[in-house]
Design an enzyme around this catalytic site. Structure first.
Site: not given
Lengths: 249, 272
Positions: A27-28
């Site tokens: 996840t960014l």
């Protein structure tokens, strides 16, 4: 760390999961998000409240998102942040409650246990640099004991008599700090919550005028249908807003 | 029980539908020195006979704490008992870590029983040769369980295992109906009396036995020798004699090269 077959020489090597090519990326940033949750204890139990908005960046994309859900017989959970990660969390928690029910032995997981379990998940994901992008509020009652706790994407967790996530921490908590009491009735608690929700509606751009309140007591859980609050925009300052600078918008 | 052609492997059934290796493992429990357990609604007590092999030696530990709210008494192969105690401690602490809450006793004994069952269904393993009395407290009250080498577990109000346990069971059978409302002191006294029944005439002293208790507001702990001696003195015990007949009711084993139980007060060899 994951063992991976290197394509070059066919040997098994250790690769850091933070830079993995074969498995999915971590996840960014979040995409569809929910804004604040407010929770507080009152005389008979615990109340959680939120709006029903799912924002896509600055767009108010989805307007009927249920961000407060029931977990087992004793717990309510409210989530802000990435909605898809909340759905994943609900899958974990529903499975947990299912296995707990399958024991069928008179013991059951209470809100404290669910909170801790969730904390373990959130913190472990954070350590792998792949967080579930949420701030969650867990409230519940078990055997007369009221419980209200929060946990977020970096694994910070704590309990209190009243809690909020996101903007709620800045706008709602100060109101609760001065006006919350141990022995609020349900009606008084709802009034206090609505006061907080209204402030958030005015000042949080990701909020909409469609709210859900949920309560949990020893008797059971109720998640009320969504409703709107009366707002007032008739402030003199908002009348004729371009008076001072003709031609602006 | 005599040797037969179906008792070499634990994975071989006899024509009568028995697993002899499992039954032999249960025999090992009967050869160990006695352990007793009893419970009320709010407390559970475990007691064990500690006999050292000689005056030079220290005695075997038979009572183990698994967590603040659970403990076990073992009878049989002490080494197997230690390994299982370590497993119990691990399961309890894993649950505490994830849920910040004590593992319910009923779930702990199921995990223990499942572990024992695995060893009855693998040709390269052998059953554990130890019986465990698990005493603990959770949100549903105080509990006492008995876990067999077979992988079975049973809940009891009161129970005794090991050599000459029949004498203790006879005593407990007469008294158990009242135990739900017993005070913790009365539970301890009855545990000591039950232990005394297994000693067959030998004088009960605090050196000979160990007693542990767990209950509401009281973490699992072994009661110190001085307090036990006070209980014993208060019970005004001297050399009381239990039934010789009841003790001899334990099934004799034909291949008992270890030396029979009889009336000698030597510790059971498997305990060493």
């Amino acid at each position: 760390m994951e063992l991976q077959l290197s394509m070059v020489d066919g040997s098994v090597c250790m690769k850091d999961s933070a830079k993995s090519e074969i498995s999915s990326e971590r996840t960014l940033y979040p995409y569809v998000t929910g804004t604040s949750i407010i929770g507080m204890k009152y005389k008979d139990g615990v109340i959680l409240a939120s709006d029903t908005a799912g924002s896509y960046g600055s767009t108010l994309r989805y307007k009927s998102v249920e961000r407060i859900k029931q977990v087992g017989d004793h717990t309510l959970i409210g989530a802000s942040g990435e909605i898809s990660d909340f759905q994943e969390i609900m899958r974990y928690l529903d499975e947990l409650i299912l296995y707990d029910k399958m024991w069928d032995d008179g013991n059951s997981l209470g809100p404290k246990e669910v909170h801790n379990y969730l904390n373990r998940i959130m913190y472990n994901r954070r350590n792998k640099f792949n967080p579930l992008w949420n701030s969650l509020v867990l409230g519940g009652v078990k055997k007369g004991q009221k419980y209200l706790g929060t946990v977020n994407m970096i694994g910070t967790h704590y309990e209190d008599d009243h809690l909020a996530t996101g903007f709620g921490n800045h706008l709602a908590r100060p109101i609760l700090r001065s006006e919350w009491r141990e022995d609020l009735t349900f009606e008084e608690a709802v009034k206090l919550i609505e006061k907080c929700l209204l402030v958030l509606l005015y000042r949080d751009r990701s909020s909409i005028n469609k709210f859900q309140i949920a309560k949990i007591t020893d008797e059971g859980t109720t998640i009320f249908p969504p409703y709107a609050l009366k707002t007032f925009w008739g402030f003199s300052h908002f009348q004729n807003p371009s008076k001072g600078a003709a031609g602006t918008w | 029980m005599f040797r037969n052609q179906y008792d070499t492997d634990v994975t071989t059934w006899s024509p009568a539908g028995r697993l002899f290796q499992v039954e032999y493992a249960m025999e090992a429990v009967k050869q160990g020195s006695a352990a007793v357990g009893l419970r009320s609604k709010t407390h559970a007590v475990l007691g064990a006979v500690n006999k050292a092999a000689s005056d030079l030696a220290s005695h075997q530990r038979k009572l183990f704490r698994a967590d603040q709210h659970v403990g076990v008494a073992i009878a049989g192969l002490t080494a197997d008992g230690r390994v299982l105690s370590r497993f119990l401690r691990n399961e309890c602490i894993n649950h505490s870590f994830v849920y910040e809450s004590p593992l319910p006793v009923s779930r702990l004994v199921v995990q223990l029983a499942d572990k024992a069952q695995v060893c009855t269904q693998r040709s390269w393993k052998r059953p554990f040769g130890v019986g465990l009395l698990v005493a603990g407290l959770d949100e549903t009250g105080a509990h006492l369980y008995y876990n067999c080498p077979s992988g079975n577990y049973f809940e009891y109000q009161a129970f005794a295992i090991g050599s000459r346990s029949q004498a203790a069971k006879t005593f407990l059978e007469r008294r158990f109906q009242e135990y739900d409302t017993y005070s913790r002191e009365d539970l301890i006294k009855d545990a000591l009396f039950a232990i005394k029944e297994t000693l067959q005439g030998e004088k009960l002293t605090a050196q000979l036995c160990t007693v542990a208790i767990v209950g509401e507001g009281e973490a699992f702990h072994i009661i110190d020798q001085q307090t036990i001696q006070e209980y014993i003195d208060a019970m005004e015990l001297s050399t009381g004699g239990p039934d010789e007949e009841a003790a001899a009711a334990a099934p004799p084993s034909a291949e008992a090269q270890e030396g029979g139980e009889g009336a000698s007060s030597e510790p059971a060899p498997m305990d060493i």
